[in-house]
Motif scaffolding. Structure first.
Motif, PDB file in Angstrom:
ATOM      1  N   ALA A  21      78.727 -38.622  83.604  1.00  0.00           N
ATOM      2  CA  ALA A  21      79.757 -37.781  82.992  1.00  0.00           C
ATOM      3  C   ALA A  21      81.077 -37.917  83.748  1.00  0.00           C
ATOM      4  N   ARG A  22      82.176 -38.059  83.010  1.00  0.00           N
ATOM      5  CA  ARG A  22      83.508 -38.091  83.624  1.00  0.00           C
ATOM      6  C   ARG A  22      84.200 -36.740  83.511  1.00  0.00           C
ATOM      7  N   ARG A  23      83.770 -35.936  82.558  1.00  0.00           N
ATOM      8  CA  ARG A  23      84.257 -34.559  82.424  1.00  0.00           C
ATOM      9  C   ARG A  23      83.056 -33.657  82.181  1.00  0.00           C
ATOM     10  N   VAL A  24      83.119 -32.444  82.722  1.00  0.00           N
ATOM     11  CA  VAL A  24      82.060 -31.461  82.507  1.00  0.00           C
ATOM     12  C   VAL A  24      82.717 -30.157  82.059  1.00  0.00           C
ATOM     13  N   VAL A  25      82.335 -29.690  80.885  1.00  0.00           N
ATOM     14  CA  VAL A  25      82.880 -28.453  80.333  1.00  0.00           C
ATOM     15  C   VAL A  25      81.727 -27.503  80.025  1.00  0.00           C
ATOM     16  N   ARG A  49      89.170 -33.620  69.648  1.00  0.00           N
ATOM     17  CA  ARG A  49      89.656 -34.601  70.606  1.00  0.00           C
ATOM     18  C   ARG A  49      88.863 -34.524  71.910  1.00  0.00           C
ATOM     19  N   LEU A  50      88.417 -33.322  72.244  1.00  0.00           N
ATOM     20  CA  LEU A  50      87.640 -33.141  73.474  1.00  0.00           C
ATOM     21  C   LEU A  50      86.252 -33.750  73.354  1.00  0.00           C
ATOM     22  N   ILE A  51      85.570 -33.499  72.243  1.00  0.00           N
ATOM     23  CA  ILE A  51      84.184 -33.924  72.054  1.00  0.00           C
ATOM     24  C   ILE A  51      84.159 -35.280  71.334  1.00  0.00           C
ATOM     25  N   PRO A  52      83.702 -36.344  71.979  1.00  0.00           N
ATOM     26  CA  PRO A  52      83.642 -37.649  71.300  1.00  0.00           C
ATOM     27  C   PRO A  52      82.678 -37.603  70.117  1.00  0.00           C
ATOM     28  N   HIS A  53      83.071 -38.187  69.021  1.00  0.00           N
ATOM     29  CA  HIS A  53      82.278 -38.085  67.801  1.00  0.00           C
ATOM     30  C   HIS A  53      82.423 -39.338  66.960  1.00  0.00           C
ATOM     31  N   GLY A  54      81.546 -39.471  65.977  1.00  0.00           N
ATOM     32  CA  GLY A  54      81.619 -40.569  65.035  1.00  0.00           C
ATOM     33  C   GLY A  54      82.687 -40.297  63.986  1.00  0.00           C
ATOM     34  N   HIS A 246      93.889 -41.092  81.678  1.00  0.00           N
ATOM     35  CA  HIS A 246      93.560 -39.704  82.030  1.00  0.00           C
ATOM     36  C   HIS A 246      93.860 -38.741  80.889  1.00  0.00           C
ATOM     37  N   GLU A 247      93.363 -39.080  79.696  1.00  0.00           N
ATOM     38  CA  GLU A 247      93.497 -38.272  78.481  1.00  0.00           C
ATOM     39  C   GLU A 247      94.905 -38.299  77.883  1.00  0.00           C
ATOM     40  N   TRP A 248      95.781 -39.174  78.368  1.00  0.00           N
ATOM     41  CA  TRP A 248      97.136 -39.289  77.822  1.00  0.00           C
ATOM     42  C   TRP A 248      97.300 -40.606  77.072  1.00  0.00           C
ATOM     43  N   SER A 350      92.249 -37.427  64.905  1.00  0.00           N
ATOM     44  CA  SER A 350      91.489 -36.545  65.790  1.00  0.00           C
ATOM     45  C   SER A 350      91.169 -37.207  67.125  1.00  0.00           C
ATOM     46  N   ARG A 351      91.065 -38.525  67.141  1.00  0.00           N
ATOM     47  CA  ARG A 351      90.714 -39.221  68.385  1.00  0.00           C
ATOM     48  C   ARG A 351      91.928 -39.577  69.233  1.00  0.00           C
ATOM     49  N   LYS A 352      93.054 -39.766  68.608  1.00  0.00           N
ATOM     50  CA  LYS A 352      94.141 -40.436  69.311  1.00  0.00           C
ATOM     51  C   LYS A 352      95.178 -39.520  69.941  1.00  0.00           C
TER      52      LYS A 352
END
Length: 443
Positions: A21-25, A49-54, A246-248, A350-352
């Motif tokens: 994991a690179r982030r833990v929420v 955007r936080l939760i990776p999805h299909g 870094h999320e940017w 939503s992803r970008k």
């Protein structure tokens, strides 16, 4: 559960990071967060955007309007053993744009480590007894888009630790209902500005790009600013829609319009036969065929003769009604020249665009272009769905393609770039927050 100097949350976080994991929420769960009523993930588009999805796939419902589903690569873990993560293949996000609301469903089925007893719907008696009790759900987000999941028991040490941190106000909140031990937004912002400040003070940089092997090569075309900036961050151009650093998301900017995204159409003559599409709607010579020009919703383009429409969209309520609709360019006969489904547009958005840094630059023409990035940077965040849809419908965001075929050594070579752009003066209208930073002042 934990080591001598670790809290329950820190211990679970360490286990998840060891597993990649690179982030833990984390999120505190209430009675209504269960396998029947699904787990509430908030009302903010930022959770997508936080939760990776299909891919988002829309379908209509009788009482809740249009909803979108997206698969998740979710696996449950056991923090007390060496058992490998156990996938839950039915896990998915459900997004209801009308409310808006995001929920997770199907998260137990098929996983040997899923906490089924903790996630079952409560009886009336249990609901009453647990009115003030909570569980804590922890999610670890990995680089390969896997989501590691763990849930603590009702009113257990993990939940009490999480609640104490939230009450203290010393914890970072992300995407409406989640929290994070670290402050990734601020940390990422600082790392980004430190890197950009270093680049700015380094002066003019020769135009270049990274090839597929990650090797820096010269780039002679006029649009080298973006590639050069990406090369300085070690980014290989690949057309992926995920953030850059870094999320940017990084975008170079000098003047004029800004390209927001470049999704390829799903259907139409363009997809079936590019040559035919260009011959019918482009500007053609014996050696080159081009399709260019700004296309706005509802206005015929004088050059191509095509009209771009948002089909299946209710402009009065700013709502998508038809999952099979989308952005469609038709000719005078009503034939589809090219089209993007809402599924594709919304998945891409939503992803970008969680957070975007627009970096100003100067250019000097020598044997090739040289660029200096900065000192002005605009940091923008919070581009929600409703604002984006409305901006497209009103022509603030428009289609500005750069598509061509060239005759090279007797063969036609194609280049596809379907740009959705916005004038720089309107860029702030797409975001909730827009911050101007001068790298010359950043320490």
């Amino acid at each position: 559960m934990s080591g001598a100097n670790e809290s329950p949350l820190e211990y679970v976080s360490r286990v998840m990071r060891r597993l990649g994991a690179r982030r833990v929420v984390f999120k505190l769960l209430a009675n209504n967060d269960n396998s029947k009523q699904q787990i509430y993930f908030g009302s903010d588009f930022d959770v997508l955007r936080l939760i990776p999805h299909g891919d988002l796939v829309g379908e209509t419902t009788k009482d809740k309007g249009l909803m979108y589903k997206a698969s998740l690569k979710l696996s449950w873990i056991d923090i007390e053993s060496d058992a490998p993560p156990s996938p839950a293949p039915g896990a998915q996000l459900i997004f209801y744009p009308r409310y808006p609301e995001v929920r997770m469903s199907g998260f137990l089925r098929g996983s040997a480590l899923a906490p089924s007893k903790l996630m079952r719907p409560p009886t009336p008696e249990e609901r009453s007894l647990r009115e003030r009790s909570q569980r804590c759900l922890v999610l670890g987000i990995c680089d390969d888009d896997t989501i590691l999941a763990y849930s603590g028991v009702w009113d257990g040490r993990l939940a009490r630790d999480a609640n104490a941190r939230i009450v203290s106000g010393k914890i970072s909140k992300v995407a409406t209902v989640f929290y994070e031990l670290e402050r990734p937004v601020q940390q990422g912002r600082i790392l980004l500005l430190e890197k950009l400040s270093e680049i700015y003070h380094g002066g003019f940089i020769r135009s270049g790009r990274l090839n597929s092997a990650g090797t820096l090569v010269e780039y002679h075309a006029k649009n080298g600013a973006g590639y050069t900036l990406e090369s300085l961050f070690g980014i290989v151009p690949n057309g992926r829609s995920e953030p850059d650093f870094h999320e940017w998301e990084l975008k170079s900017h000098r003047s004029g319009a800004v390209t927001l995204m470049t999704p390829e159409p799903d259907s139409g003559t363009y997809r079936a036969n590019l040559k035919k599409f260009l011959l019918e709607y482009g500007n053609c010579t014996d050696a080159r065929r081009d399709f260019t020009g700004r296309h706005l919703i509802g206005i015929p383009n004088a050059r191509s003769g095509l009209i771009l429409r948002m089909e299946g969209y209710d402009s009065e309520n700013n709502e998508v009604l038809d999952p099979n609709g989308g952005l469609t360019m038709r000719n005078a006969k009503g034939e589809v020249a090219l089209a993007w489904t809402f599924n594709k547009i919304l998945t891409h958005w939503s992803r970008k665009h969680a957070q975007t840094a627009y970096v100003a630059y100067k250019v000097e023409a020598r044997d090739v272009n040289y660029y200096q990035f900065g000192p002005e940077v605009f940091l923008c965040s919070g581009a929600d769905l409703g604002t984006f849809l409305k901006s497209m419908y009103e022509g603030v965001v428009y289609h500005d393609p750069g598509i061509n075929m060239k005759l090279v050594d007797g063969e036609w070579k194609s280049k596809k770039r379907n740009q959705f752009r916005v004038a720089w003066k309107n860029i702030g209208d797409l975001y909730e927050v827009s911050e101007r930073v001068l790298l010359s002042d950043f320490n």
